[in-house]
Design a protein around this motif. Structure first.
Motif, short mmCIF file in Angstrom:
data_model
loop_
_atom_site.label_atom_id
_atom_site.label_comp_id
_atom_site.label_asym_id
_atom_site.label_seq_id
_atom_site.Cartn_x
_atom_site.Cartn_y
_atom_site.Cartn_z
N ALA A 92 0.83 -1.21 0.00
CA ALA A 92 0.00 0.00 0.00
C ALA A 92 0.86 1.26 0.00
N ALA A 93 1.98 1.22 0.73
CA ALA A 93 2.87 2.39 0.79
C ALA A 93 3.51 2.67 -0.56
N ALA A 94 3.67 1.62 -1.38
CA ALA A 94 4.30 1.81 -2.70
C ALA A 94 3.34 2.44 -3.70
N VAL A 95 2.04 2.47 -3.38
CA VAL A 95 1.05 3.07 -4.28
C VAL A 95 1.01 4.57 -4.04
N THR A 96 1.18 5.36 -5.10
CA THR A 96 1.23 6.82 -4.96
C THR A 96 -0.15 7.43 -4.83
N ASP A 97 -1.19 6.73 -5.27
CA ASP A 97 -2.55 7.24 -5.14
C ASP A 97 -3.09 6.89 -3.75
N PRO A 98 -4.04 7.69 -3.22
CA PRO A 98 -4.66 7.35 -1.94
C PRO A 98 -5.30 5.96 -1.99
N LEU A 99 -5.00 5.14 -0.98
CA LEU A 99 -5.50 3.76 -0.93
C LEU A 99 -5.96 3.45 0.49
N ILE A 100 -7.15 2.87 0.60
CA ILE A 100 -7.71 2.52 1.91
C ILE A 100 -8.15 1.07 1.87
N VAL A 101 -7.70 0.30 2.87
CA VAL A 101 -8.14 -1.09 3.03
C VAL A 101 -9.15 -1.11 4.17
N PHE A 102 -10.32 -1.74 3.95
CA PHE A 102 -11.34 -1.79 4.98
C PHE A 102 -11.93 -3.19 5.07
N ASP A 103 -12.60 -3.47 6.20
CA ASP A 103 -13.13 -4.82 6.43
C ASP A 103 -14.61 -4.90 6.10
N GLY A 104 -15.22 -6.05 6.42
CA GLY A 104 -16.62 -6.28 6.07
C GLY A 104 -17.59 -5.38 6.79
#
Length: 425
Positions: A92-104
């Protein structure tokens, strides 16, 4: 042991050694030595030994492909093992665009630095439905969580603190992980360029439509009521000539802008004598200055003043600036053209300033005067045969020259336009 039995035993030993050798090429020498030992022990003839050694050499020729396959397999296993060893946070840190991981439950599990910078604090456990309240975001998150869609994509507009447009994609992570990911692709610059292009086309169409409508109306009048009126005919024809000249100037300016944009990334690499260019501009506009009742004063110190540039384009820059000073600052009666060397300022820049003493420019208009078709006073600009593109052309040319334009003005005291050139190497 009979000769036939010894030969059969040797052939079996040869097959066994060849099989082992396919797996380990380094055993070639040991295999040959073993065959020789068996031959001595069994009392075999020379032809049998020769056949065995030849067979081993053939096997040696076939072994590299097998060895390459084994090496490839080991390399693949190493690579796969390395990928499996990477953590989700590192990816996720390597992705330059905003990225959010979320659960169910729609709660944040992890947000990379780009997401935190774009949307503020996104601590683990925060519900996305509370963080993003826009209806389209709520609908997309719920659709992905409830399994209505494997992935969804929408356009989301963030209006605070500044307006930004994102293309948002949400999808499940793998199968059975219970995790989901949302990626934001910033489309703000693309939208801004599209809006600028649309505005430019609308403005250009309007600027061309006005003189065309005027010409069309006068043609209709000349073919009708004014057919036999010589005085009206001459008057209308003069207006039509002025309008066609205005359209020609507008088209020329549009073509100039188009050419500049096509080569905006190309930096000129030839040294230009700025004093000579400015002198030529003053001489070429001497008649306009006289008709406007303006005296052009020179303030040129001794010495050479050079900059990397294209002479024709720089001529166009100073011609636009001096022409504007003569037209719009005519009430001041004079225009001062000054040149400053690198030793006259802390930035070590070469500067050319064109200052008039007319009505000046209101402060709120100064940041926008270089926009296409922007006019401080529409009627005054049109009466002076302006197209609204002159300062925009100046800005584009200076950008290509790695130079910049600064504007100082006070109402009632005139305006000063200064071109700043970096020091020529």
């Amino acid at each position: 042991m009979s000769d036939q039995g010894r030969e059969l035993w040797i052939r079996r030993a040869m097959r066994l050694v060849a099989h082992r050798f396919r797996q380990n090429r380094w055993m070639l020498a040991a295999a040959i030595a073993a065959v020789l030992a068996v031959h001595i022990w069994a009392g075999g003839d020379t032809r049998t030994v020769t056949a065995v050694v030849g067979a081993l050499i053939v096997v040696a020729g076939l072994a590299p492909s097998r060895t390459a396959g084994l090496l490839t397999t080991e390399a693949e296993e190493t690579a796969n093992g390395g990928t499996r060893g990477l953590s989700g946070e590192n990816l996720a840190a390597a992705v330059t665009d905003p990225l959010i991981v979320f659960d169910g439950a729609g709660a944040v599990v992890h947000a990379n630095d780009a997401a935190v910078n774009a949307f503020g604090a996104l601590r683990p456990g925060i519900l996305l439905l509370l963080k993003f309240r826009a209806p389209e975001m709520q609908e997309m998150i719920q659709a992905v969580l409830f399994g209505h869609a494997a992935s969804r994509q929408i356009d989301f507009i963030e209006r605070v603190p500044i307006e930004r447009v994102f293309r948002v994609t949400a999808s499940a992570v793998g199968r059975g992980t219970g995790l989901y990911v949302m990626v934001f692709k910033d489309q703000s610059e693309t939208r801004r360029i599209d809006r600028m292009r649309a505005d430019f086309i609308a403005n250009a169409s309007h600027e061309l439509r006005t003189p065309l409508a005027s010409i069309s109306g006068f043609v209709e009048t000349l073919r009708g009521p004014a057919r036999d009126d010589a005085k009206a005919r001459d008057h209308f024809l003069q207006i039509m000539q002025n309008q066609t000249a205005r359209m020609a100037r507008l088209i020329d300016d549009l073509l100039s802008l188009s050419r500049l944009e096509m080569k905006s990334h190309l930096r000129p690499g030839v040294k230009v004598d700025l004093r000579g260019v400015v002198e030529s501009v003053i001489d070429s506009l001497s008649l306009l200055a006289k008709e406007s009742g303006v005296t052009v004063e020179r303030n040129f110190p001794t010495g050479a003043f050079e900059a990397l540039g294209d002479r024709d384009e720089l001529f166009q820059v100073f011609e636009n600036l001096l022409e504007n000073a003569c037209k719009y600052g005519a009430s001041g009666g004079r225009v001062v053209v000054s040149i400053g060397g690198p030793d006259t300022n802390a930035e070590h820049e070469t500067t050319v300033t064109i200052q008039d003493f007319g009505p000046g420019i209101p402060e709120e208009h100064i940041p926008r005067v270089t926009e296409r078709f922007y006019r401080v006073d529409v009627e005054t600009s049109r009466s002076q045969k302006g197209t609204g593109l002159g300062l925009s052309i100046v800005k584009h040319i200076l950008t290509r020259h790695n130079a910049r334009l600064s504007i100082r003005s006070k109402l009632g005291e005139g305006a000063a336009f200064t071109v700043h050139f970096p020091a020529a190497e």
